[in-house]
Each structure stands twice: as C-alpha cells, then as structure tokens.
Design an enzyme around this catalytic site. Structure first.
Site, PDB file in Angstrom:
ATOM      1  N   SER A  50       0.843  -1.195   0.000  1.00 52.02           N
ATOM      2  CA  SER A  50       0.000   0.000   0.000  1.00 52.02           C
ATOM      3  C   SER A  50       0.876   1.242   0.000  1.00 52.02           C
ATOM      4  CB  SER A  50      -0.904   0.015   1.237  1.00 52.02           C
ATOM      5  OG  SER A  50      -1.508   1.292   1.332  1.00 52.02           O
ATOM      6  N   ASP A  95      -4.725   3.923  -1.786  1.00 50.57           N
ATOM      7  CA  ASP A  95      -5.791   4.250  -0.833  1.00 50.57           C
ATOM      8  C   ASP A  95      -6.236   5.688  -0.973  1.00 50.57           C
ATOM      9  OD1 ASP A  95      -6.177   1.865   0.789  1.00 50.57           O
ATOM     10  OD2 ASP A  95      -4.095   2.150   1.410  1.00 50.57           O
ATOM     11  N   ASP A 132      -6.876  -6.220   4.026  1.00 47.49           N
ATOM     12  CA  ASP A 132      -6.194  -4.922   4.033  1.00 47.49           C
ATOM     13  C   ASP A 132      -6.260  -4.346   5.439  1.00 47.49           C
ATOM     14  OD1 ASP A 132      -5.254  -2.364   3.494  1.00 47.49           O
ATOM     15  OD2 ASP A 132      -7.003  -1.748   2.325  1.00 47.49           O
ATOM     16  N   HIS A 156      -1.326  -1.078  -4.181  1.00 47.28           N
ATOM     17  CA  HIS A 156      -2.632  -0.740  -3.619  1.00 47.28           C
ATOM     18  C   HIS A 156      -2.640   0.764  -3.333  1.00 47.28           C
ATOM     19  CE1 HIS A 156      -6.296  -1.712  -1.256  1.00 47.28           C
ATOM     20  NE2 HIS A 156      -5.864  -0.815  -0.391  1.00 47.28           N
ATOM     21  N   MET A 211     -11.851  -5.647   5.118  1.00 42.15           N
ATOM     22  CA  MET A 211     -10.920  -4.805   5.885  1.00 42.15           C
ATOM     23  C   MET A 211     -10.605  -5.477   7.209  1.00 42.15           C
ATOM     24  SD  MET A 211     -10.139  -2.173   4.075  1.00 42.15           S
ATOM     25  CE  MET A 211      -9.135  -1.425   5.357  1.00 42.15           C
ATOM     26  N   MET A 237      -8.878   8.618   0.338  1.00 49.43           N
ATOM     27  CA  MET A 237      -9.700   8.944   1.518  1.00 49.43           C
ATOM     28  C   MET A 237     -10.313  10.328   1.373  1.00 49.43           C
ATOM     29  SD  MET A 237      -7.093   7.652   4.442  1.00 49.43           S
ATOM     30  CE  MET A 237      -6.423   5.993   4.423  1.00 49.43           C
ATOM     31  N   HIS A 284      -8.432   1.639  -4.026  1.00 54.17           N
ATOM     32  CA  HIS A 284      -9.382   1.426  -2.927  1.00 54.17           C
ATOM     33  C   HIS A 284      -9.978   2.774  -2.534  1.00 54.17           C
ATOM     34  CE1 HIS A 284      -9.787   0.137   1.608  1.00 54.17           C
ATOM     35  NE2 HIS A 284     -10.956   0.289   1.023  1.00 54.17           N
ATOM     36  N   MET A 301     -12.064   4.930  -0.300  1.00 56.82           N
ATOM     37  CA  MET A 301     -12.709   5.063   1.021  1.00 56.82           C
ATOM     38  C   MET A 301     -13.426   6.399   1.040  1.00 56.82           C
ATOM     39  SD  MET A 301      -9.644   3.422   3.247  1.00 56.82           S
ATOM     40  CE  MET A 301      -8.463   3.749   1.948  1.00 56.82           C
TER      41      MET A 301
HETATM   42  C1  DX5 Z   1      -6.389   1.462   5.722  1.00 50.50           C
HETATM   43  C2  DX5 Z   1      -5.957   1.380   4.273  1.00 50.50           C
HETATM   44  C3  DX5 Z   1      -4.875   0.392   4.109  1.00 50.50           C
HETATM   45  C4  DX5 Z   1      -3.603   0.791   4.748  1.00 50.50           C
HETATM   46  C5  DX5 Z   1      -2.926  -0.438   5.234  1.00 50.50           C
HETATM   47  O1  DX5 Z   1      -7.053   2.621   5.926  1.00 50.50           O
HETATM   48  O2  DX5 Z   1      -7.046   0.970   3.479  1.00 50.50           O
HETATM   49  O3  DX5 Z   1      -4.653   0.026   2.758  1.00 50.50           O
HETATM   50  O4  DX5 Z   1      -2.742   1.479   3.892  1.00 50.50           O
HETATM   51  O5  DX5 Z   1      -1.799  -0.060   5.917  1.00 50.50           O
HETATM   52  P1  DX5 Z   1      -1.156  -0.978   7.027  1.00 50.50           P
HETATM   53  O6  DX5 Z   1      -0.675  -2.202   6.321  1.00 50.50           O
HETATM   54  O7  DX5 Z   1      -0.074  -0.113   7.554  1.00 50.50           O
HETATM   55  O8  DX5 Z   1      -2.232  -1.287   8.014  1.00 50.50           O
HETATM   56 ZN    ZN Z   2      -6.708   0.001   1.348  1.00 49.85          ZN
END
Ligand code: DX5
Ligand code: ZN
Length: 219
Positions: free
Chosen positions: A8, A35, A175, A33, A137, A37, A66, A68
C-alpha cells in the site's frame, strides 16, 4: 490465480510517491494498492485522482484502487481516466452500489467491493457472481499501522466456502495491519490478495521477498 502481495503506497513517502512506487516495482511486485480517503467516510485524507494519473505513466504495476469515500459514485470518472485497473468501493455508505459497479465494469476495469471489520459478510452475497474482488478490511480504515483484527478471517472463510460451493471465481483481499505473521492463517481462510503498508515499507528487501514468497507470489 497466483497469490499476490500488494504493497500500500499509503505507507510510502508522500513527498516522493514516485520513488516509493518504483521501489515496489524494483522489488518484483506486480500490484500496488492505492488508498483514497475523503475525510468523511474515514477520518483522514490521502491523495486524489490526479496523483494516480501522474503516477500511472511511471509504472507497469497493476493499480488496485481502494476508494474510502462516502460518494465514490461521484468520482469514478476521474479514477477510471487516471488508469486504475481495479476500483474497489465500500458497501457501507448510501449510494447506488449496483450502478457504480456497472460503471466500473463497463469502463473495462475490474470491480471490487469492500466492507469494514464489523460489517456483516452477508452484504456481499448478492454480488458473488458479478464482482472480481471482495475486500475484507482487517482494520477500521483511515490510517496505516493499526493492528490486524483476527476475527475478520471468519468472514473470509465464509466467503471462500461460498466461492467453492457456488463455483465462483472472485478474489478475496485483506487490508489493514497485515504482516508476515498473518500469512498462514490468511491462506488457510482463503485470502488471495494481501495488502501491506507499514509492514512492507519498513522491511528490508530480503524480508519483502520472503513475505512475497510466503503468500505464494511467483517472481
Ligand atoms: C487502511 C488502508 C490500508 C492501509 C494499510 O485505511 O485501506 O490500505 O494502507 O496499511 P497498514 O498495512 O499499515 O495497516
Ligand atoms: Zn486500502
């Protein structure tokens, strides 16, 4: 399909994401990956579609995006145009999930559906025939570096049982807080795609290679 370790980028250097991305590719990984947000669905902000678009020409990695976001449906166009290969959306917020999935698929991308640790896995069941990847998750999303929630593997097991009994072909991704110490239990439960942020970027190249080998990635 072979198992995949998907680092990630959230745990990379946000002042030099291109370098953190290149590092993963040089390690021999196949997926990254990404992320996204919105500060509403999760209490944090990361980066946006422009970042994904600007990273795209510098990498051959499979872009596992991904979202969010409370309203991912409003932002699909820029993430599709940015060169995402798979877009995962959450089932918790209220929007037309089916229409969003259709839009992702009709654009020629793979589709993903995600649920948080305390969301029932049953919400996935109506979609088993049409979605490419189900993301369970293993932390409440928003921040890297949290602890892996073991109880989520019960949901993974149920999904993988249904995959077998129903003859489905979807992938199962975990994840959040994933590290080498979780690989065995995750494999037993039926995980295919292992997202790892903190545990990946803080490891040495040898540890990363062992991690990838332990999940069953061929490289
Ligand atoms: C969580 C994200 C993850 C995150 C995982 O909010 O969706 O993808 O980057 O990071 P680690 O492996 O540090 O928990
Ligand atoms: Zn993620």
């Amino acid at each position: 399909m072979e198992k995949i370790l998907a680092p990630s980028l959230l745990a990379g250097d946000h002042g030099n994401l291109r370098k953190s991305l290149a590092e993963v590719e040089e390690d021999g990984r196949k997926w990254i990956h990404l992320d996204l947000m919105d500060g509403h669905f999760v209490p944090n902000l990361s980066f946006g579609p422009q970042t994904v678009a600007d990273l795209r020409p510098h990498s051959k990695l499979f872009f596992d995006v991904h979202l969010m976001l409370d309203r991912p449906d409003l932002y699909l166009d820029p993430f599709i145009a940015a060169g995402s290969e798979l877009i995962t959306i959450h089932l918790e917020p209220d929007y037309d999930h089916q229409a969003a999935l259709d839009k992702i698929r009709n654009a020629g991308l793979k589709t993903g559906l995600a649920i948080n640790p305390d969301t029932p896995v049953d919400l996935f069941f109506p979609y088993l025939d049409q979605v490419d990847l189900f993301l369970c998750m293993t932390v409440n999303p928003g921040f890297g570096g949290q602890s892996f929630k073991d109880y989520v593997l019960e949901k993974v097991q149920e999904l993988s049982d249904r995959r077998k009994s129903g003859g489905h072909t979807f992938l199962i991704e975990v994840d959040g807080g994933v590290g080498p110490q979780h690989v065995e239990n995750c494999l037993d439960a039926g995980v295919d795609i292992f997202v790892a942020g903190t545990s990946y970027y803080k490891s040495t190249p040898d540890e990363r290679a062992n991690f990838a080998r332990s999940v069953g990635e061929n490289f």
